[in-house]
Write a protein that holds these residues in place. Structure first.
Motif, PDB file in Angstrom:
ATOM      1  N   ALA A   1       0.864  -1.170   0.000  1.00 13.51           N
ATOM      2  CA  ALA A   1       0.000   0.000   0.000  1.00 13.51           C
ATOM      3  C   ALA A   1       0.905   1.225   0.000  1.00 13.51           C
ATOM      4  CB  ALA A   1      -0.894   0.002   1.228  1.00 13.51           C
ATOM      5  N   ARG A   2       0.567   2.175  -0.856  1.00 16.09           N
ATOM      6  CA  ARG A   2       1.428   3.342  -0.987  1.00 16.09           C
ATOM      7  C   ARG A   2       0.653   4.603  -0.627  1.00 16.09           C
ATOM      8  NH1 ARG A   2       3.210   0.703  -6.413  1.00 16.09           N
ATOM      9  NH2 ARG A   2       4.534  -0.936  -5.599  1.00 16.09           N
ATOM     10  N   GLU A   3       1.394   5.575  -0.124  1.00 15.71           N
ATOM     11  CA  GLU A   3       0.735   6.804   0.302  1.00 15.71           C
ATOM     12  C   GLU A   3       1.680   7.962   0.042  1.00 15.71           C
ATOM     13  OE1 GLU A   3       0.875   7.695   4.274  1.00 15.71           O
ATOM     14  OE2 GLU A   3      -0.181   9.538   3.742  1.00 15.71           O
ATOM     15  N   GLU A   4       1.136   9.095  -0.295  1.00 16.50           N
ATOM     16  CA  GLU A   4       1.962  10.204  -0.768  1.00 16.50           C
ATOM     17  C   GLU A   4       3.088  10.556   0.199  1.00 16.50           C
ATOM     18  OE1 GLU A   4      -0.071  13.100  -2.953  1.00 16.50           O
ATOM     19  OE2 GLU A   4       1.335  14.698  -2.457  1.00 16.50           O
ATOM     20  N   LYS A   5       2.727  10.784   1.461  1.00 16.35           N
ATOM     21  CA  LYS A   5       3.736  11.238   2.423  1.00 16.35           C
ATOM     22  C   LYS A   5       4.848  10.213   2.582  1.00 16.35           C
ATOM     23  CE  LYS A   5       1.902  14.854   5.165  1.00 16.35           C
ATOM     24  NZ  LYS A   5       0.407  14.716   5.077  1.00 16.35           N
TER      25      LYS A   5
ATOM     26  N   ALA B   1       5.242   5.478  -8.419  1.00 21.80           N
ATOM     27  CA  ALA B   1       4.157   5.224  -7.468  1.00 21.80           C
ATOM     28  C   ALA B   1       3.555   6.537  -6.991  1.00 21.80           C
ATOM     29  CB  ALA B   1       4.691   4.420  -6.286  1.00 21.80           C
ATOM     30  N   LEU B   2       4.423   7.524  -6.883  1.00 24.46           N
ATOM     31  CA  LEU B   2       3.983   8.838  -6.414  1.00 24.46           C
ATOM     32  C   LEU B   2       3.133   9.530  -7.472  1.00 24.46           C
ATOM     33  CD1 LEU B   2       4.522  10.423  -3.829  1.00 24.46           C
ATOM     34  CD2 LEU B   2       6.566  11.365  -4.889  1.00 24.46           C
ATOM     35  N   ALA B   3       3.558   9.380  -8.721  1.00 26.18           N
ATOM     36  CA  ALA B   3       2.872  10.076  -9.814  1.00 26.18           C
ATOM     37  C   ALA B   3       1.501   9.484 -10.095  1.00 26.18           C
ATOM     38  CB  ALA B   3       3.737  10.026 -11.073  1.00 26.18           C
ATOM     39  N   ARG B   4       1.348   8.197  -9.875  1.00 24.31           N
ATOM     40  CA  ARG B   4       0.059   7.562 -10.162  1.00 24.31           C
ATOM     41  C   ARG B   4      -0.802   7.647  -8.917  1.00 24.31           C
ATOM     42  NH1 ARG B   4      -1.990   4.373 -14.268  1.00 24.31           N
ATOM     43  NH2 ARG B   4       0.007   4.271 -15.363  1.00 24.31           N
ATOM     44  N   LYS B   5      -1.643   8.665  -8.897  1.00 25.59           N
ATOM     45  CA  LYS B   5      -2.410   8.931  -7.683  1.00 25.59           C
ATOM     46  C   LYS B   5      -3.659   8.072  -7.575  1.00 25.59           C
ATOM     47  CE  LYS B   5      -0.979  13.798  -7.308  1.00 25.59           C
ATOM     48  NZ  LYS B   5       0.211  13.588  -6.543  1.00 25.59           N
ATOM     49  N   GLU B   6      -3.898   7.250  -8.572  1.00 23.01           N
ATOM     50  CA  GLU B   6      -5.046   6.335  -8.503  1.00 23.01           C
ATOM     51  C   GLU B   6      -4.584   4.989  -7.917  1.00 23.01           C
ATOM     52  OE1 GLU B   6      -6.338   4.551 -12.120  1.00 23.01           O
ATOM     53  OE2 GLU B   6      -4.314   4.115 -12.774  1.00 23.01           O
ATOM     54  N   SER B   7      -5.541   4.151  -7.575  1.00 21.11           N
ATOM     55  CA  SER B   7      -5.212   2.765  -7.268  1.00 21.11           C
ATOM     56  C   SER B   7      -5.580   1.935  -8.483  1.00 21.11           C
ATOM     57  CB  SER B   7      -6.032   2.250  -6.087  1.00 21.11           C
ATOM     58  OG  SER B   7      -5.694   2.966  -4.924  1.00 21.11           O
TER      59      SER B   7
ATOM     60  N   CYS C   1      -2.318  -4.024  -8.673  1.00 23.67           N
ATOM     61  CA  CYS C   1      -1.486  -4.227  -7.494  1.00 23.67           C
ATOM     62  C   CYS C   1      -1.063  -2.917  -6.859  1.00 23.67           C
ATOM     63  CB  CYS C   1      -0.243  -4.986  -7.903  1.00 23.67           C
ATOM     64  SG  CYS C   1       0.728  -3.997  -9.018  1.00 23.67           S
ATOM     65  N   HIS C   2      -1.292  -1.825  -7.545  1.00 25.26           N
ATOM     66  CA  HIS C   2      -0.844  -0.526  -7.037  1.00 25.26           C
ATOM     67  C   HIS C   2      -1.970   0.119  -6.237  1.00 25.26           C
ATOM     68  CE1 HIS C   2       0.913   3.488  -6.999  1.00 25.26           C
ATOM     69  NE2 HIS C   2      -0.171   3.959  -7.592  1.00 25.26           N
ATOM     70  N   LEU C   3      -1.839   0.085  -4.917  1.00 25.67           N
ATOM     71  CA  LEU C   3      -2.891   0.680  -4.083  1.00 25.67           C
ATOM     72  C   LEU C   3      -2.391   1.966  -3.465  1.00 25.67           C
ATOM     73  CD1 LEU C   3      -5.810  -0.084  -2.622  1.00 25.67           C
ATOM     74  CD2 LEU C   3      -4.288   0.053  -0.660  1.00 25.67           C
ATOM     75  N   ARG C   4      -3.052   3.048  -3.835  1.00 22.75           N
ATOM     76  CA  ARG C   4      -2.748   4.305  -3.164  1.00 22.75           C
ATOM     77  C   ARG C   4      -3.789   4.488  -2.077  1.00 22.75           C
ATOM     78  NH1 ARG C   4       0.744   8.333  -5.359  1.00 22.75           N
ATOM     79  NH2 ARG C   4      -0.184   9.617  -3.724  1.00 22.75           N
TER      80      ARG C   4
END
Lengths: 251, 215, 642
Positions: C521-525, C578-584, C587-590
């Motif tokens: 899981a990825r998050e901006e900060k 990961a930072l640039a893609r602000k959507e989920s 497998c890429h969960l923002r």
């Protein structure tokens, strides 16, 4: 989880031309959940920190399928546990205070390159001499056009499970590569796709095997006992049969 | 030539061992059948021997053929033993055999050499024995002796071990290995050597123990 | 950076045929005049080498291991998909295409995926003809099993070793060509650089791992089949030698890198059990058919599993997703396991594991039935963990498994460098944001056996190439650059090991950073924090890593160091992506982009594109370009597994 202290005697040899010898290392606090290669990793980290050269050894997938790892542990290829490669051998098979002797796979056809790392390209050359069905890409018949009894497919798969690690050669009292060669010949002899070339295949693979300097089979069964994939010497019997038939009738 | 190439390959060499081994096994069968007549009486045995030697041509042809078979088996065996020894000497500092009960297979060359020694002694004692003394008498005299008899018994034990691995190994080399028959084969690897051991080693025992006194 | 996907026009089903017809060809007699370099001998590399050699090209193939048969494709367990419809259960090329593109959460190129589905059938025929011992029915026909993300049985398999058998098939075809003298095989070579002459890929620089010598090889076409970059995380299910170096070196020479943040994390792996661990082992997904996933209801419940009564257990997948239950797709299962452990409900020594319990299945079907289905997996688990899954529940945790991202390629599988092709896991083309089970083998072989030869012929037929001999300035420069870089790695180690770090210590640190901030899981900060911390690790690496031995020799520490150096550079575009893609998606969960029920939420309006990164220089930040994805034939929909 518990940990054990070990004394390791490891074959060190700088290159093919150098003379090698067994070096002794003490390694403490080895977790019994570690795999054998992880234990060697720890030793190498320790040696690196001490400014010594780490032990060179081959390894890759670390899940027992690539066939790259292998060493002779206390006289047994891939160590004391049955049907595992060295990367799947866990330290819980050893006890506190054990001395473990680690030597490279040895055979006339496997020159030692460095420490535990040997050159097994002879096995590749055996396959290159005929371990295939000569079919180009494209234009092949439908997969279901030739029915194959499931029992034959299973037997072929048993033989095809060979990972080419060379433990059979290392453990054979005569350094023979019969189990390896027979596994490929059996796989293809059991399938209809392999029939067209079966005689030529048996003749040329055995010729290549002999040329590489592998020993003669004396039916000692050690190969089967250490094979990490449990490949049976029944395949060697099949190879003998195939070879006899081919030699008497080919040409 | 294809035949030379075939026989000089690693599997070809094994096939020579297996084929000559099979022929020698057949020879043993006929030999043991003849010798078993000893247990019946000296008369039967003597008449068997006389009958055999009344056809000198057959004896010579067979002897010559078997001489070559023996030589091939022994020669190839020693050659393989030498080749394998070259590969295996000082290979590992620790050697562990994983397979259990490897005594017979590991001692093949040695049991073979014992059998060879026996053969030489045996041929000189019996085949080239004085033709004036009937063979049935020679047998009783020689085999009744303690050391001579013991030597024979030891040799037959060696033969039993040799056959124990040799028989199975021969079938494996011919490609006979199938789960359906493997049980039977593994039983035969015990029965066959025992059969020869009992019949052959029984003869010196027969005379040594005095059972054959009235023979 | 120009991104022309060169997708042929026309209806979806005709594109590949039309393309093959309009492509230029090379006359069979002329093919032997062309040299092709293939790097890597996995499914894609081995099959491509064999196919091109059969057609008459002069092929040189390189692999990092001691034999081409060792490539990590060999470890794939499950199977290979094909739209044969042998089961008569409604499968078709179009359905395989649709399942794959939907499984990838609508982030793959339609035309490529359709072509993949189209050639899938030929792959099976090819492999059968090579003597691959696929599982058979009693009547002798090919058997199939079903796999995640599909409602039909279309997966062909050879026990739990399908990857091994397919790879050995390709290896045997390659061996045949080596024997015939059409392929020259170079074992134990690590690719260090790609050489460009007049902007076209004309060769590679490699290091002979056994001697440490740097060598140059030239060709008319260079094909990379160098696999994925999962080992950036240090711990993954990848083989130890899997790395990003070849792809990364190509990227630095001008090849765009697409979707580097798309990494598949497999939910059922044996959890990490100690710092010494070098590798994670996958347990087949099929276990979730009968195993029930649970954690204790209370956090920090330290009781052994057997002493936790039914009412204190939380079967969170069954509760949350009543219709799919334990069989939700990989990404969903992985994310939920992480969520439970983050809440302190994780089990095992480390608290980073959940239970996979077979007690109910054993009670229902009997021990014998369950062992028949999963006996070999239970055995493998017991060998590794010393615990018997029949008696106590398995411990599982997600692990990095496959990378959907890779070098950007057009429809012809050519990167943004003319003459440089990328095939297999090394490219980004077919799996979008999530790969379905049994599709990786299909893609590797499709690229190698059936696609790349057409592309190579077309490239050679449309470009006139000057003669090179491997001694031109670009070759020498590349060799020198590589030497300098290796010297630099070794120089930093002078002065002995005192107060220095080992390569693995830094690699582990990088791995932890990526796993914590750019993992499930990825998050901006958090991503921004990772971007800040990355240069410190990089600095630590270059300042204080100690490598024993010398460069011009077999030196396994130096090999690892070179790879880690590239992972450290590569990690930056991974995090930035990961930072640039602000959507989920897939497998890429923002964390910021979730539905109310904590499900991944796509943003088709703003992110229906492939993000392609361009290397500017070592000092300047990389630049992102977009290849917009157009969906002409399918309509993107929200995935739901409730």
């Amino acid at each position: 989880m518990s940990s054990i202290n070990l004394t390791l005697k490891i074959w060190r040899q700088h290159n093919s031309d150098a003379l090698g010898n067994l070096e002794t290392y003490d390694l403490d606090d080895v977790h019994t959940d570690m795999s054998f290669l992880e234990m060697l990793d720890i030793l190498n980290e320790k040696l690196t920190k001490e400014g010594k050269e780490p032990v060179a050894f081959d390894h890759d997938c670390r899940e027992g399928i690539c066939g790259m790892c292998g060493a002779v542990i206390d006289g047994i290829a891939h160590g004391p546990e049955k049907e595992v490669t060295l990367c799947q051998l866990h330290m819980r098979n050893f006890s506190n205070g054990d001395t473990i002797v680690i030597e490279p796979f040895r055979s006339r056809a496997f020159p030692v390159k460095k420490d535990l790392l040997v050159d097994r390209s002879a096995l590749d050359r055996i396959i290159q001499s005929g371990g295939y069905v000569s079919v180009n890409t494209g234009g092949t018949p439908d997969g279901n056009s030739l029915p194959i009894p499931s029992s034959n497919a299973e037997l072929a798969m048993d033989a095809a499970a060979c990972i080419g690690c060379g433990a059979c050669v290392a453990s054979c009292p005569n350094g023979a590569a019969m189990l390896f060669t027979s596994a490929k010949i059996s796989q293809l002899a059991l399938l209809p796709q392999g029939q067209a070339e079966k005689k030529q295949r048996a003749l040329s693979m055995v010729a290549q095997m002999d040329e590489e300097g592998f020993g003669n089979c004396t039916n000692a069964k050690e190969c089967e006992a250490v094979c990490p994939k449990g490949i049976s010497i029944r395949n060697i019997a099949r190879l003998n049969r195939e070879y006899l038939f081919a030699a008497l009738t080919e040409g | 030539m294809w035949f030379v190439r075939f026989l000089s390959s690693s599997i070809g060499k094994k096939l020579i061992m297996a084929t000559t081994g099979l022929l020698l096994l057949l020879f043993l069968c006929t030999h043991v059948a003849g010798n078993a007549t000893i247990y019946m009486s000296s008369k039967v045995f003597q008449s068997y021997a006389d009958e055999l030697h009344s056809h000198p041509l057959i004896v010579i042809v067979f002897s010559t053929i078997f001489l070559f078979i023996f030589l091939a088996h022994i020669g190839m065996g020693l050659f393989l033993f030498y080749q394998n020894w070259q590969v295996s000497k000082s290979r590992y500092s620790v050697t562990t055999r994983v397979v259990k009960n490897t005594f017979s297979s590991e001692t093949m060359p040695y049991t073979g050499l014992i059998i060879l020694t026996f053969l030489i002694v045996h041929i000189f004692s019996f085949t080239f024995s004085s033709s004036e003394v009937p063979i049935s008498v020679t047998v009783k005299e020689l085999l009744g002796g303690f050391f001579y008899g013991l030597f024979y018994i030891v040799s037959f034990i060696a033969l039993a071990f040799h056959l124990n691995h040799g028989f199975w190994s021969m079938l494996q080399t011919f490609g006979l290995n199938h789960p359906r028959y493997n049980d039977a084969i593994s039983k035969l690897t015990l029965i066959l050597p025992l059969f020869f051991l009992i019949l052959f080693a029984g003869i010196p025992l027969y005379f040594m123990t005095g059972l054959g006194a009235s023979y | 950076m120009e991104l022309n996907s060169r997708v042929p026009s026309g209806p979806l089903a005709d594109k590949w045929n039309n393309h093959r017809f309009s492509n230029k060809l090379v006359n069979p007699a002329n093919r032997r005049k062309y040299k092709v370099i293939v790097v890597g001998t996995g499914l894609a590399g081995a099959s491509a080498s064999a196919t091109l050699a059969e057609q008459g090209y002069e092929v040189q193939t390189f692999c990092i291991q001691d034999s081409p048969r060792r490539a990590h494709s060999i470890a794939a367990q499950g199977g290979i998909n094909a739209a044969k419809n042998y089961q008569n259960d409604g499968d078709s090329v179009h359905r395989l295409f649709y399942d794959t593109i939907k499984g990838g959460d609508f982030r793959a190129r339609e035309a490529n995926v359709y072509r993949l589905a189209e050639v899938s059938n030929e792959i099976i025929d090819q492999c059968v003809a090579q003597g691959v011992p696929f599982a058979r029915e009693y009547g002798g026909t090919l058997a199939n099993r079903s796999f995640g993300g599909a409602q039909v049985s279309r997966t062909f398999y050879a026990r739990g070793q399908t990857g091994q058998q397919l790879l050995l098939g390709a290896y045997s075809a390659l061996s045949r060509q080596i024997h015939a003298g059409n392929v020259k095989m170079f074992n134990r070579r690590e690719m260090m650089d790609v050489v460009l002459v007049d902007g076209k890929a004309r060769g590679i620089t490699v290091r002979d791992v056994m001697t440490g010598e740097i060598e140059s090889y030239y060709a008319d076409v260079v094909i990379l089949a160098t696999g994925g970059y999962g080992n950036a995380y240090f711990l993954s299910t990848n083989a130890m030698a899997s790395n990003v170096t070849a792809a990364w070196r190509a990227h630095k020479k001008g090849a765009g890198f697409a979707n580097p943040s798309f990494v598949q994390i497999h939910p059922t792996c044996i959890p990490v059990h100690g710092d010494y661990q070098s590798k994670l082992t996958l347990m087949s997904e099929s276990l979730r058919n009968d195993g029930r996933v649970w954690v204790p209801k209370k956090s920090d419940d330290k009781r052994p599993a057997s002493q936790i009564p039914e009412e204190d257990r939380d079967y969170y997948l069954e509760n949350k997703y009543p219709s799919f239950g334990n069989l939700v797709p990989r990404d969903v299962a992985s994310r939920n396991a992480k969520e439970q452990c983050d809440e302190g409900k994780g089990v095992g020594n480390t608290g980073l594991a959940v239970y996979l319990d077979f007690a109910d299945a054993i009670k229902r079907d009997g021990e014998e039935t369950i062992l028949k289905k999963y006996g070999n997996l239970f055995q493998m688990y017991e060998k590794i963990t010393d615990s018997n899954p029949v008696e106590e529940p398995m411990l599982i945790y997600p692990a990095v498994h496959y990378t959907m991202g890779g070098l950007w390629v057009d429809y012809d599988l050519m990167t943004t460098i003319p003459g440089l092709f990328a095939i297999g896991e090394c490219n980004f083309s077919d799996h979008g944001a999530n790969r379905l089970g049994a599709s990786a083998l299909m893609q590797g072989l499709a690229d190698g056996y059936f696609i790349i030869a057409t592309s190579v012929a077309n490239y050679l037929g449309t470009n006139s190439l000057d003669k090179v001999t491997g001694t031109e300035a670009p070759f020498k420069d590349s060799k020198q650059e590589v030497e300098e870089r290796l010297d630099k790695l070794m120089q930093n180690s002078t002065g002995g090991p005192a107060d220095k770090l080992t390569v693995d210590e830094v690699h582990k640190e990088l791995g932890r950073l990526l796993w914590d901030h750019c993992g499930m899981a990825r998050e901006e900060k958090s991503l921004e924090k990772a971007l800040e911390e990355l240069p410190e690790i990089k600095k630590k690496f270059w300042d204080s890593v100690y490598i024993p031995g010398i460069g011009k020799d077999l030196n396994q520490s130096l090999e690892r160091a070179g790879r880690v150096a590239d992972f450290l550079e590569f990690a930056e575009i991974m995090i930035r992506d990961a930072l640039a893609r602000k959507e989920s998606c897939g497998c890429h969960l923002r964390e910021e982009s979730q539905t109310e029920e904590h499900e991944a939420k796509r943003d088709d309006e703003n992110y229906t594109h492939v993000s392609v990164w361009e290397h500017i220089s070592d000092e300047d930040p990389p630049q992102m370009h977009k290849e917009e994805l157009e969906f002409e034939f399918v309509t993107p929909s929200q995935r739901s597994y409730k």
